[in-house]
Design a protein around this motif. Structure first.
Motif, PDB file in Angstrom:
ATOM      1  N   LEU A   5       0.829  -1.195   0.000  1.00 39.92           N
ATOM      2  CA  LEU A   5       0.000   0.000   0.000  1.00 39.92           C
ATOM      3  C   LEU A   5       0.869   1.252   0.000  1.00 39.92           C
ATOM      4  CD1 LEU A   5      -2.434  -1.094   2.871  1.00 39.92           C
ATOM      5  CD2 LEU A   5      -2.775  -1.420   0.408  1.00 39.92           C
ATOM      6  N   LEU A   7       0.395   5.250   1.267  1.00 36.23           N
ATOM      7  CA  LEU A   7      -0.440   6.209   1.990  1.00 36.23           C
ATOM      8  C   LEU A   7       0.056   7.611   1.647  1.00 36.23           C
ATOM      9  CD1 LEU A   7      -2.483   7.118   4.143  1.00 36.23           C
ATOM     10  CD2 LEU A   7      -0.749   6.608   5.881  1.00 36.23           C
ATOM     11  N   ILE A  51      -4.001   4.813  -0.637  1.00 33.10           N
ATOM     12  CA  ILE A  51      -4.814   5.477   0.378  1.00 33.10           C
ATOM     13  C   ILE A  51      -4.462   6.953   0.279  1.00 33.10           C
ATOM     14  CG2 ILE A  51      -5.413   5.586   2.815  1.00 33.10           C
ATOM     15  CD1 ILE A  51      -4.113   2.732   3.018  1.00 33.10           C
ATOM     16  N   ASP A  53      -5.203  11.077   0.824  1.00 31.04           N
ATOM     17  CA  ASP A  53      -5.867  12.198   1.482  1.00 31.04           C
ATOM     18  C   ASP A  53      -6.377  13.180   0.432  1.00 31.04           C
ATOM     19  OD1 ASP A  53      -6.730  13.808   3.610  1.00 31.04           O
ATOM     20  OD2 ASP A  53      -4.893  14.997   3.552  1.00 31.04           O
ATOM     21  N   ILE A  78      -8.467   4.577  -2.419  1.00 29.75           N
ATOM     22  CA  ILE A  78      -9.386   4.853  -1.323  1.00 29.75           C
ATOM     23  C   ILE A  78      -9.061   6.251  -0.838  1.00 29.75           C
ATOM     24  CG2 ILE A  78     -10.060   4.263   1.034  1.00 29.75           C
ATOM     25  CD1 ILE A  78      -8.731   1.623  -1.365  1.00 29.75           C
ATOM     26  N   LEU A  80      -9.300   9.552   1.566  1.00 26.27           N
ATOM     27  CA  LEU A  80      -9.552   9.940   2.950  1.00 26.27           C
ATOM     28  C   LEU A  80      -9.846  11.427   2.997  1.00 26.27           C
ATOM     29  CD1 LEU A  80      -6.525   8.230   4.752  1.00 26.27           C
ATOM     30  CD2 LEU A  80      -8.754   7.230   4.232  1.00 26.27           C
ATOM     31  N   LEU A 110     -10.964   0.595   7.484  1.00 31.00           N
ATOM     32  CA  LEU A 110     -10.216   0.905   6.270  1.00 31.00           C
ATOM     33  C   LEU A 110      -9.689  -0.364   5.635  1.00 31.00           C
ATOM     34  CD1 LEU A 110      -8.911   2.904   4.301  1.00 31.00           C
ATOM     35  CD2 LEU A 110      -6.995   3.107   5.911  1.00 31.00           C
ATOM     36  N   ASN A 111      -9.155  -1.261   6.439  1.00 32.19           N
ATOM     37  CA  ASN A 111      -8.646  -2.531   5.919  1.00 32.19           C
ATOM     38  C   ASN A 111      -9.773  -3.322   5.251  1.00 32.19           C
ATOM     39  OD1 ASN A 111      -6.488  -4.669   5.794  1.00 32.19           O
ATOM     40  ND2 ASN A 111      -7.990  -5.768   7.042  1.00 32.19           N
ATOM     41  N   ILE A 114     -10.599  -1.734   1.862  1.00 33.09           N
ATOM     42  CA  ILE A 114      -9.588  -2.065   0.852  1.00 33.09           C
ATOM     43  C   ILE A 114      -9.839  -3.471   0.308  1.00 33.09           C
ATOM     44  CG2 ILE A 114      -7.124  -2.511   0.465  1.00 33.09           C
ATOM     45  CD1 ILE A 114      -6.572  -0.355   2.619  1.00 33.09           C
TER      46      ILE A 114
END
Length: 226
Positions: A5, A7, A51, A53, A78, A80, A110-111, A114
């Motif tokens: 992943l 972030l 992930i 923002d 995903i 945020l 969140l997991n 995903i």
């Protein structure tokens, strides 16, 4: 299932905490703190999911996901955000995100989200068939679609929606069925995300001429005319 992943978040304290929780669940997590670094990293590395923002300086999350989709990069995203209005969620999903999670983020949820997004995409690696409905052709494995021999440029979720309608041409699929099969989980009951994506799909299917092939069954859902 262990995942690779990335972030993308400019709040380092938040990112470090979330990364640690995701690593505790067996994932490999890399962190970058702005959108430009994210695009460069995704260009270099293969990730199972991003992930992302939404609110970041220099290049925000919407711009990042739009750039990825415009470049044909279909990695699951995903998003945020602290913005919780339905219109904000629709905007993120329309930009090309696969899911939208409101901060503060529970790592367990969140997991699960995903994993749900990845489950929803697995049909693309299983199905080698080409689906034909009238003059519409969909190839799930190559992420491509055509109408009357002309290629149609579709975002990932648009392609999944068209594929699901094509697989069940002539049948009426309810909004709830489409949400479950295309997005892989339940949205809030008041969401209009299916209607938004059907409108986008109609525009792309008719931009080179031809009649609208999607029938609205009022109060129920949609059907692709056989």
């Amino acid at each position: 299932m262990s995942l690779h992943l990335i972030l993308v978040d400019d709040d380092r304290d938040f990112a470090e905490g979330l990364s640690a929780e995701l690593r505790a669940r067996g994932h490999r997590v890399e962190h970058v703190d702005d959108g430009r670094q994210a695009l460069a990293a995704i260009d270099r590395e293969q990730y199972d999911a991003v992930i992302l923002d939404r609110m970041m300086p220099r290049l925000d999350g919407l711009s990042v996901v739009e750039a990825l989709r415009a470049g044909g990069i279909t990695v699951p995203v995903i998003m945020l955000t602290a913005l919780s209005m339905s219109s904000d969620k629709v905007e993120g999903l329309e930009a090309g995100a696969d899911d939208y999670v409101v901060k503060p983020v529970d790592a367990l949820e969140l997991n699960a989200r995903i994993q749900a997004v990845l489950r929803g995409r697995r049909w693309t690696s299983r199905d080698g068939d080409t689906i034909r409905v009238g003059d519409i052709v969909v190839s799930p494995t190559s992420f491509r679609a055509w109408r009357a021999g002309q290629p149609i440029t579709l975002a990932n979720l648009e392609l999944k929606l068209l594929t699901e309608l094509a697989r069940h041409a002539g049948e009426v699929l309810t909004r709830a069925m489409l949400i479950e099969r295309v997005w892989g989980y339940d949205f809030e009951p008041e969401t209009n995300i299916v209607d938004v994506y059907v409108r986008r799909l109609r525009v792309k299917l008719t931009e080179n001429g031809g009649t609208d092939p999607i029938e609205t069954v009022r109060g129920i859902g949609y059907s692709l005319k056989p």
